[in-house]
Motif scaffolding. Structure first.
Motif, PDB file in Angstrom:
ATOM      1  N   HIS A 178      35.181  40.558  53.254  1.00  0.00           N
ATOM      2  CA  HIS A 178      35.117  41.407  54.423  1.00  0.00           C
ATOM      3  C   HIS A 178      36.357  42.436  54.328  1.00  0.00           C
ATOM      4  O   HIS A 178      36.632  43.077  55.284  1.00  0.00           O
ATOM      5  CB  HIS A 178      35.112  40.838  55.592  1.00  0.00           C
ATOM      6  CG  HIS A 178      33.726  40.009  56.090  1.00  0.00           C
ATOM      7  ND1 HIS A 178      33.458  38.914  55.484  1.00  0.00           N
ATOM      8  CD2 HIS A 178      32.956  40.427  56.893  1.00  0.00           C
ATOM      9  CE1 HIS A 178      32.447  38.596  55.980  1.00  0.00           C
ATOM     10  NE2 HIS A 178      31.888  39.706  56.914  1.00  0.00           N
ATOM     11  N   SER A 179      36.933  42.566  53.264  1.00  0.00           N
ATOM     12  CA  SER A 179      38.145  43.469  53.053  1.00  0.00           C
ATOM     13  C   SER A 179      38.401  44.346  52.142  1.00  0.00           C
ATOM     14  O   SER A 179      38.042  43.924  51.040  1.00  0.00           O
ATOM     15  CB  SER A 179      39.502  42.566  53.119  1.00  0.00           C
ATOM     16  OG  SER A 179      40.679  43.359  53.054  1.00  0.00           O
ATOM     17  N   PRO A 180      38.525  45.563  52.134  1.00  0.00           N
ATOM     18  CA  PRO A 180      38.718  46.470  51.215  1.00  0.00           C
ATOM     19  C   PRO A 180      39.873  46.222  50.174  1.00  0.00           C
ATOM     20  O   PRO A 180      40.157  46.875  48.996  1.00  0.00           O
ATOM     21  CB  PRO A 180      38.469  48.037  51.519  1.00  0.00           C
ATOM     22  CG  PRO A 180      39.090  47.590  52.978  1.00  0.00           C
ATOM     23  CD  PRO A 180      38.551  46.451  53.361  1.00  0.00           C
ATOM     24  N   LEU A 181      40.852  45.350  50.743  1.00  0.00           N
ATOM     25  CA  LEU A 181      41.744  44.851  49.960  1.00  0.00           C
ATOM     26  C   LEU A 181      41.514  44.111  48.899  1.00  0.00           C
ATOM     27  O   LEU A 181      42.368  43.730  47.951  1.00  0.00           O
ATOM     28  CB  LEU A 181      43.022  44.147  50.925  1.00  0.00           C
ATOM     29  CG  LEU A 181      43.516  45.162  52.119  1.00  0.00           C
ATOM     30  CD1 LEU A 181      44.406  44.292  52.872  1.00  0.00           C
ATOM     31  CD2 LEU A 181      44.407  46.250  51.584  1.00  0.00           C
ATOM     32  N   SER A 182      40.497  43.436  48.978  1.00  0.00           N
ATOM     33  CA  SER A 182      39.892  42.459  47.954  1.00  0.00           C
ATOM     34  C   SER A 182      39.387  43.323  46.842  1.00  0.00           C
ATOM     35  O   SER A 182      38.699  44.156  46.707  1.00  0.00           O
ATOM     36  CB  SER A 182      38.772  41.512  48.578  1.00  0.00           C
ATOM     37  OG  SER A 182      38.113  40.902  47.438  1.00  0.00           O
ATOM     38  N   ARG A 183      40.137  42.720  45.550  1.00  0.00           N
ATOM     39  CA  ARG A 183      39.799  43.567  44.424  1.00  0.00           C
ATOM     40  C   ARG A 183      38.529  42.978  43.867  1.00  0.00           C
ATOM     41  O   ARG A 183      37.537  43.883  43.305  1.00  0.00           O
ATOM     42  CB  ARG A 183      40.739  43.064  43.054  1.00  0.00           C
ATOM     43  CG  ARG A 183      42.266  43.704  43.406  1.00  0.00           C
ATOM     44  CD  ARG A 183      43.237  43.328  42.225  1.00  0.00           C
ATOM     45  NE  ARG A 183      43.348  42.040  42.161  1.00  0.00           N
ATOM     46  CZ  ARG A 183      44.600  41.545  42.637  1.00  0.00           C
ATOM     47  NH1 ARG A 183      45.402  42.609  43.198  1.00  0.00           N
ATOM     48  NH2 ARG A 183      44.876  40.208  42.511  1.00  0.00           N
ATOM     49  N   ASN A 184      37.884  41.864  43.850  1.00  0.00           N
ATOM     50  CA  ASN A 184      36.562  41.366  43.469  1.00  0.00           C
ATOM     51  C   ASN A 184      35.668  41.946  44.450  1.00  0.00           C
ATOM     52  O   ASN A 184      34.493  42.723  43.920  1.00  0.00           O
ATOM     53  CB  ASN A 184      36.463  40.134  43.951  1.00  0.00           C
ATOM     54  CG  ASN A 184      37.340  39.178  42.638  1.00  0.00           C
ATOM     55  OD1 ASN A 184      37.179  39.021  41.862  1.00  0.00           O
ATOM     56  ND2 ASN A 184      38.402  38.757  43.335  1.00  0.00           N
ATOM     57  N   GLY A 215      38.972  28.519  46.259  1.00  0.00           N
ATOM     58  CA  GLY A 215      39.479  29.930  46.253  1.00  0.00           C
ATOM     59  C   GLY A 215      39.088  30.521  44.750  1.00  0.00           C
ATOM     60  O   GLY A 215      39.099  31.659  44.820  1.00  0.00           O
ATOM     61  N   THR A 216      38.442  29.821  43.906  1.00  0.00           N
ATOM     62  CA  THR A 216      37.833  30.471  42.570  1.00  0.00           C
ATOM     63  C   THR A 216      36.572  30.887  42.770  1.00  0.00           C
ATOM     64  O   THR A 216      36.279  31.858  42.432  1.00  0.00           O
ATOM     65  CB  THR A 216      37.904  29.091  41.728  1.00  0.00           C
ATOM     66  OG1 THR A 216      39.419  28.853  41.284  1.00  0.00           O
ATOM     67  CG2 THR A 216      37.510  29.625  40.175  1.00  0.00           C
ATOM     68  N   GLY A 218      45.721  45.571  39.530  1.00  0.00           N
ATOM     69  CA  GLY A 218      45.659  44.061  39.303  1.00  0.00           C
ATOM     70  C   GLY A 218      44.388  43.338  38.807  1.00  0.00           C
ATOM     71  O   GLY A 218      43.347  44.227  38.301  1.00  0.00           O
ATOM     72  N   THR A 219      44.294  42.228  38.608  1.00  0.00           N
ATOM     73  CA  THR A 219      43.047  41.509  38.065  1.00  0.00           C
ATOM     74  C   THR A 219      42.164  41.030  39.206  1.00  0.00           C
ATOM     75  O   THR A 219      42.351  40.422  40.157  1.00  0.00           O
ATOM     76  CB  THR A 219      43.506  40.232  37.435  1.00  0.00           C
ATOM     77  OG1 THR A 219      44.679  40.672  36.459  1.00  0.00           O
ATOM     78  CG2 THR A 219      42.491  39.480  36.674  1.00  0.00           C
ATOM     79  N   ALA A 220      40.790  41.313  38.710  1.00  0.00           N
ATOM     80  CA  ALA A 220      39.747  40.723  39.765  1.00  0.00           C
ATOM     81  C   ALA A 220      39.060  39.431  38.914  1.00  0.00           C
ATOM     82  O   ALA A 220      38.275  39.817  37.914  1.00  0.00           O
ATOM     83  CB  ALA A 220      38.856  41.785  39.658  1.00  0.00           C
ATOM     84  N   GLU A 221      39.815  38.407  39.367  1.00  0.00           N
ATOM     85  CA  GLU A 221      39.395  37.132  38.479  1.00  0.00           C
ATOM     86  C   GLU A 221      37.961  36.801  38.668  1.00  0.00           C
ATOM     87  O   GLU A 221      37.383  36.135  37.636  1.00  0.00           O
ATOM     88  CB  GLU A 221      40.196  36.017  39.081  1.00  0.00           C
ATOM     89  CG  GLU A 221      41.711  36.044  38.797  1.00  0.00           C
ATOM     90  CD  GLU A 221      42.045  35.500  37.488  1.00  0.00           C
ATOM     91  OE1 GLU A 221      41.039  35.505  36.688  1.00  0.00           O
ATOM     92  OE2 GLU A 221      43.430  35.790  37.271  1.00  0.00           O
ATOM     93  N   LYS A 226      43.869  31.578  41.090  1.00  0.00           N
ATOM     94  CA  LYS A 226      42.478  31.113  41.168  1.00  0.00           C
ATOM     95  C   LYS A 226      41.697  31.820  39.870  1.00  0.00           C
ATOM     96  O   LYS A 226      41.559  33.004  39.603  1.00  0.00           O
ATOM     97  CB  LYS A 226      41.902  31.975  42.382  1.00  0.00           C
ATOM     98  CG  LYS A 226      42.945  31.511  43.726  1.00  0.00           C
ATOM     99  CD  LYS A 226      42.677  32.311  45.038  1.00  0.00           C
ATOM    100  CE  LYS A 226      43.175  31.859  46.071  1.00  0.00           C
ATOM    101  NZ  LYS A 226      42.930  32.812  47.375  1.00  0.00           N
ATOM    102  N   GLY A 227      41.077  30.779  39.322  1.00  0.00           N
ATOM    103  CA  GLY A 227      40.166  31.083  38.037  1.00  0.00           C
ATOM    104  C   GLY A 227      39.760  29.843  37.608  1.00  0.00           C
ATOM    105  O   GLY A 227      39.983  28.694  37.853  1.00  0.00           O
TER     106      GLY A 227
END
Length: 307
Positions: free
Chosen positions: A226-232, A164-165, A254-257, A84-85
């Motif tokens: 809605h999730s703290p699992l999301s890096r972004n 997704g991007t 990891g990478t926050a795209e 996704k990017g």
């Protein structure tokens, strides 16, 4: 649900690549995983592969596609992009890069609201596989679907990929909102207007609006926001708390795209004359040219209009 055992090559051993490998192995497929740090024998991993899944970060897509092209793959092999990017060089999506390197190959995009941590825990999830080749999308659907991972097919690959991007940029904005503790009303408004911004961009670039209102657009947006699992989301949340970007990035794995997508999206929007106010404010914030409070204030002060 897999119809037959296949040889599947997973290129990229990060969180998402490892999760896809786990899903494929659970379906009884012969799975080979390539990681540039530990398994340099790319040719060996590709040999005889019927499905080749690219799950590297956006920065790795172009060099990987070039390396795979030099090695060569069977004409019937299906290429699947799970990245996704947006490419900062030619402003292309990952699938467009793969298609340019393999114009005669079936290319599929896989995207959806898929937090890899939850999938590895055995929690149910769904995603979309999209391609201009209906047979290829169906083959990937059958290969990777299970009672815990439901895949839908689509004939709108650009819509699935952009959903997704683009949502990663919106997730940063929503994280900022929550970091500032602005409440549910503000968060809901920001998510909704973020979706409108995604649909504006997607429609101009050839995506179908209904695709962006589906799993790979709205669904992925909701999961990421809605999730703290999301890096972004975590990047935005940290910025909203007043932390400098460097410190925030050091605290996540990891990478926050979305950080890399925002400036590329602004270039695309400028070329096509697409208003992207949320993305604009996110990029100013990432560059340290504004504060979270000022960015949100400008969004609220924009000229009044109909929805």
């Amino acid at each position: 649900m897999a119809t037959s055992t296949q040889t599947i090559a997973i290129l990229g051993a990060g969180a998402w690549g490892s999760t896809l490998a786990m899903l494929a192995q659970a379906q009884g497929h012969r799975v080979r995983v390539w990681d540039r740090r530990t398994a340099p024998d790319l040719a060996g991993v590709l040999q005889g592969a019927e499905v080749i899944v690219s799950a590297v970060s956006m920065a790795g897509v172009r060099p990987l596609a070039g390396a795979v092209q030099k090695i060569g793959i069977p004409p019937q092999a299906i290429l699947v992009s799970a990245t996704k990017g947006l490419d900062p060089v030619e402003l292309l999506t990952p699938t467009q890069i793969w298609a340019a390197n393999f114009p005669n190959q079936a290319v599929v995009v896989l995207s959806g609201p898929n937090l890899s941590v939850e999938i590895r825990q055995g929690l149910p999830a769904a995603a979309v596989v999209a391609s201009r080749d209906p047979w290829a999308a169906t083959q990937v659907q059958r290969a990777l679907s299970s009672d815990r991972f439901r895949l839908y097919t689509s004939s709108d690959p650009i819509g699935v990929e952009l959903g997704g991007t683009l949502k990663n940029v919106i997730a940063i904005a929503v994280g900022v909102c929550d970091g500032l503790q602005l409440g549910t009303n503000a968060r809901s408004a920001l998510v909704t207007r973020g979706l409108a911004e995604m649909i504006r961009v997607g429609s101009r670039l050839g995506a179908r609006p209904e695709t962006l209102n589906g799993l790979s657009g709205l669904g992925d947006l909701l999961a990421t926001c809605h999730s703290p699992l999301s890096r972004n989301y975590r990047v935005g949340y940290g910025l909203g708390q007043g932390k400098p970007l460097g410190q925030v990035l050091a605290e996540i794995e990891g990478t926050a795209e979305g950080i890399h997508t925002a400036p590329v999206l602004l270039k695309i929007a400028a070329q096509h004359g697409i208003p992207v106010p949320i993305t604009h404010e996110v990029q100013l914030l990432l560059q340290g040219q504004t504060t979270p409070v000022a960015a949100l204030a400008r969004l609220m002060e924009r000229q009044l209009k109909s929805e």
